[in-house]
Scaffold this active site. Structure first.
Site, PDB file in Angstrom:
ATOM      1  N   LYS A   1       0.823  -1.165  -0.069  1.00  0.00           N
ATOM      2  CA  LYS A   1      -0.111  -0.043  -0.046  1.00  0.00           C
ATOM      3  C   LYS A   1       0.704   1.310  -0.042  1.00  0.00           C
ATOM      4  O   LYS A   1       0.492   2.139  -0.668  1.00  0.00           O
ATOM      5  CB  LYS A   1      -0.860   0.031   1.159  1.00  0.00           C
ATOM      6  CG  LYS A   1      -1.764   1.206   1.142  1.00  0.00           C
ATOM      7  CD  LYS A   1      -2.487   1.614   2.830  1.00  0.00           C
ATOM      8  CE  LYS A   1      -1.253   2.268   3.628  1.00  0.00           C
ATOM      9  NZ  LYS A   1      -1.919   2.670   4.799  1.00  0.00           N
ATOM     10  N   ASN A   2       1.801   1.153   0.722  1.00  0.00           N
ATOM     11  CA  ASN A   2       2.799   2.465   0.999  1.00  0.00           C
ATOM     12  C   ASN A   2       3.729   2.739  -0.157  1.00  0.00           C
ATOM     13  O   ASN A   2       4.054   3.756  -0.469  1.00  0.00           O
ATOM     14  CB  ASN A   2       3.571   2.233   2.171  1.00  0.00           C
ATOM     15  CG  ASN A   2       2.714   2.425   3.623  1.00  0.00           C
ATOM     16  OD1 ASN A   2       1.767   2.901   3.612  1.00  0.00           O
ATOM     17  ND2 ASN A   2       3.268   1.902   4.705  1.00  0.00           N
TER      18      ASN A   2
ATOM     19  N   ARG B   1      -3.694  10.311   4.541  1.00  0.00           N
ATOM     20  CA  ARG B   1      -2.599  11.313   4.535  1.00  0.00           C
ATOM     21  C   ARG B   1      -1.813  11.281   3.172  1.00  0.00           C
ATOM     22  O   ARG B   1      -1.137  12.450   2.778  1.00  0.00           O
ATOM     23  CB  ARG B   1      -1.615  10.897   5.426  1.00  0.00           C
ATOM     24  CG  ARG B   1      -1.962  11.571   7.114  1.00  0.00           C
ATOM     25  CD  ARG B   1      -0.809  11.171   7.839  1.00  0.00           C
ATOM     26  NE  ARG B   1       0.475  12.021   7.500  1.00  0.00           N
ATOM     27  CZ  ARG B   1       0.520  13.513   7.706  1.00  0.00           C
ATOM     28  NH1 ARG B   1      -0.441  14.026   8.306  1.00  0.00           N
ATOM     29  NH2 ARG B   1       1.546  14.162   7.124  1.00  0.00           N
TER      30      ARG B   1
ATOM     31  N   CYS C   1      -3.404  12.046  13.011  1.00  0.00           N
ATOM     32  CA  CYS C   1      -2.906  11.034  12.929  1.00  0.00           C
ATOM     33  C   CYS C   1      -2.886  10.565  14.457  1.00  0.00           C
ATOM     34  O   CYS C   1      -2.424  11.130  15.135  1.00  0.00           O
ATOM     35  CB  CYS C   1      -1.617  10.871  12.349  1.00  0.00           C
ATOM     36  SG  CYS C   1      -1.059   9.017  12.190  1.00  0.00           S
TER      37      CYS C   1
ATOM     38  N   SER D   1      12.296  12.052   6.308  1.00  0.00           N
ATOM     39  CA  SER D   1      10.828  12.026   6.105  1.00  0.00           C
ATOM     40  C   SER D   1      10.333  11.243   5.006  1.00  0.00           C
ATOM     41  O   SER D   1      10.765  11.687   3.780  1.00  0.00           O
ATOM     42  CB  SER D   1       9.895  13.517   6.078  1.00  0.00           C
ATOM     43  OG  SER D   1       8.535  13.444   5.679  1.00  0.00           O
ATOM     44  N   VAL D   2       9.555  10.162   4.991  1.00  0.00           N
ATOM     45  CA  VAL D   2       9.186   9.258   3.782  1.00  0.00           C
ATOM     46  C   VAL D   2       8.381  10.403   2.944  1.00  0.00           C
ATOM     47  O   VAL D   2       8.736  10.472   1.869  1.00  0.00           O
ATOM     48  CB  VAL D   2       8.459   8.334   4.082  1.00  0.00           C
ATOM     49  CG1 VAL D   2       7.733   7.434   3.103  1.00  0.00           C
ATOM     50  CG2 VAL D   2       9.282   7.312   5.084  1.00  0.00           C
TER      51      VAL D   2
ATOM     52  N   ASP E   1       6.331   0.424  12.195  1.00  0.00           N
ATOM     53  CA  ASP E   1       5.233  -0.342  11.945  1.00  0.00           C
ATOM     54  C   ASP E   1       5.113  -1.756  12.116  1.00  0.00           C
ATOM     55  O   ASP E   1       4.043  -2.487  12.136  1.00  0.00           O
ATOM     56  CB  ASP E   1       4.961  -0.174  10.458  1.00  0.00           C
ATOM     57  CG  ASP E   1       4.376   1.147   9.644  1.00  0.00           C
ATOM     58  OD1 ASP E   1       4.287   1.892  10.667  1.00  0.00           O
ATOM     59  OD2 ASP E   1       4.663   1.606   8.279  1.00  0.00           O
TER      60      ASP E   1
ATOM     61  N   ILE F   1      10.325   7.018  16.226  1.00  0.00           N
ATOM     62  CA  ILE F   1       9.682   7.485  15.181  1.00  0.00           C
ATOM     63  C   ILE F   1       8.532   8.275  15.490  1.00  0.00           C
ATOM     64  O   ILE F   1       8.583   9.494  15.317  1.00  0.00           O
ATOM     65  CB  ILE F   1       9.464   6.431  13.948  1.00  0.00           C
ATOM     66  CG1 ILE F   1      10.543   5.665  13.684  1.00  0.00           C
ATOM     67  CG2 ILE F   1       8.722   7.160  12.696  1.00  0.00           C
ATOM     68  CD1 ILE F   1      11.659   6.225  13.085  1.00  0.00           C
TER      69      ILE F   1
END
Length: 356
Positions: free
Chosen positions: A22-23, A94, A118, A165-166, A310, A332
C-alpha cells in the site's frame, strides 16, 4: 466491520501470498498524474487505494479497476484537469497530499487540503512545503488548504531535509520530476517503497541516481522514452510479510510466505532468528517453522534499513512469549504505544518508561 472474533489457540500451517505494498502504491498513483497511460499490477485492494483512485478521478484521470487481476489501468488525456484535492478525500488518507508535487510540476499550480490527524503522533507537512519552496514554488496556507503555484515552472535546487521524512522525500521526488535542471535531495528516506517510486519515475523517463541518503534528479539529461504505455508491478508489502513472520514464529507448524524479497526483510529476519525462530529463505519465498524457546531481545525503531516502526506492535506481542525481559525503544512516533493497555488486559507484563 464492527468486530473480529478470534478463536484460539490454533497452530498455523500452509502457504500465504503477500499483497502488493500500500505504501508503495499510493505515491506511485500520485505519480500517474505525470504520465498519460499506466498499467499497475500487484495492487492491494484496501480502502486507502480506493480513496486515492477517487482522488485521481476527481482530478480528471480515468481509472479502470481489474479486481481479479489486482491491476489498475490509468489514463490521463490532459482534458478537464482539476488541480484541486478536496478535504473530503484527503482527510482520511495522508498520502493524498502527495498529489501536490505532481500537480505543481505538471500543471504549475495546486490546491490541496491539509491531511487529517493521525492517532500515532503528529505528522505535519512542513518538510513537504520546505522542499517545494526550495524548488521555486510560491506557497500559502488558507482555510485548511495548501495553495501552491509556480507560474514559470519549478527549478532544480539542493535540498537537505532537517530530518528524515518518507512523505516529504516522495513529494520532493514527484516535484523534481518536472523541474528544470538538477535537484539534489540530501538526508532522504530510502525505504523500499521510495526505491519503487524511483524505479517507476525512471520508467517515465526521469534520470535519477542514489548515493546513500542522497538522491540526484538530473532533468537536463531526461531520457526520451516512449510514454504511450508504462507497465509497472508494485513491490510486496514488507509490513504484511513481517506480521506473518511474527505469527509464524509464535504459532506455526510450518508456514511458507511467498511473493517477497527476503533481502528487504533481512533486519527483521535476523531479529527473529536471534529470538529462536527457524527461518529459511530463497529468491521470493520464506519458510518458517515452530521454535523451541524464545529468547529476549532489545530493539530500537529507526528509518530503513533499521527496524520499522510499523512492526513494533507485532514484535511486542512476540516478546511477551520470550524468556526474560525484552525492550523496545520507539524513535519515530511519540504516541505509538496505544496497544500496550490492551495487551496488559490480556495478561501481558509491560511497563512504559519515556520512549521505551
Amino acid at each position: 466491520m464492527q468486530k473480529l472474533i478470534i478463536k484460539g489457540k490454533r497452530y498455523l500451517s500452509g502457504k500465504i501470498m503477500i499483497s502488493g505494498s500500500k505504501n508503495a502504491t499510493l505515491p506511485i498513483l500520485a505519480a500517474c498524474i505525470l504520465s498519460n497511460n499506466i498499467k499497475l499490477q500487484n495492487i492491494p485492494l484496501v480502502k486507502d487505494i480506493f480513496t486515492m483512485i477517487e482522488l485521481l478521478e476527481f482530478i480528471g484521470l480515468k481509472v479502470k479497476i481489474l479486481k481479479k487481476q489486482k491491476t489498475l489501468e490509468i489514463l490521463n488525456n490532459g482534458k478537464k484537469i482539476n488541480t484541486l484535492a478536496p478535504y473530503k478525500l484527503v482527510k482520511t488518507m495522508r498520502a493524498g497530499v502527495l498529489v501536490l508535487g505532481s500537480l505543481l510540476t505538471k500543471y504549475k499550480k495546486a490546491k490541496v487540503s491539509l491531511p487529517g490527524g493521525c492517532a500515532i503522533g503528529t505528522r505535519p507537512v512542513d518538510l513537504h512545503l520546505f522542499a517545494l519552496k526550495k524548488l521555486g514554488a510560491k506557497i500559502r496556507i488558507k482555510d485548511g488548504y495548501i495553495f501552491a503555484e509556480a507560474k514559470k515552472g519549478l527549478k532544480g535546487n539542493k535540498i537537505k531535509f532537517p530530518s528524515i521524512s518518507v512523505g516529504a522525500t516522495e513529494n520532493a521526488l514527484l516535484a523534481a520530476f518536472g523541474a528544470r535542471g538538477t535537484t539534489i535531495l540530501s538526508n532522504c528516506a530510502i525505504e523500499p517503497e521510495i526505491l519503487d517510486l524511483i524505479y517507476f519515475l525512471k520508467k517515465l523517463g526521469s534520470n535519477i541516481k542514489i548515493k546513500g541518503r542522497k538522491i540526484i534528479i538530473n532533468q537536463n539529461n531526461k531520457s526520451k522514452k516512449n510514454l504511450k504505455k508504462i507497465d509497472h508491478r508494485v513491490i510486496f508489502d514488507r509490513i504484511e510479510a513481517g506480521t506473518y513472520l511474527v505469527a509464524g514464529t509464535l504459532l506455526s507448524n510450518k508456514i511458507i510466505i511467498k511473493n517477497v524479497n527476503p533481502k528487504v526483510l533481512k533486519f527483521e529476519i535476523n531479529i527473529l532468528k536471534k529470538m529462536g525462530a527457524k527461518i529459511k529463505s530463497s529468491n521470493d519465498t520464506i519458510h518458517i517453522s515452530k521454535y523451541n524457546k524464545l529468547k529476549n531481545v532489545v530493539i530500537s525503531t529507526k528509518p530503513f534499513p533499521g527496524f520499522p516502526t510499523d512492526l513494533q506492535a507485532q514484535f511486542m506481542v512476540l516478546m511477551t512469549q520470550a524468556n526474560g525481559i525484552s525492550k523496545i525503544k520507539e524513535n519515530i512516533f511519540e504516541n505509538r504505544f496505544m496497544h500496550v493497555p490492551e495487551l496488559k488486559r490480556m495478561g501481558a507484563k509491560i511497563e512504559i518508561k519515556n520512549k521505551s
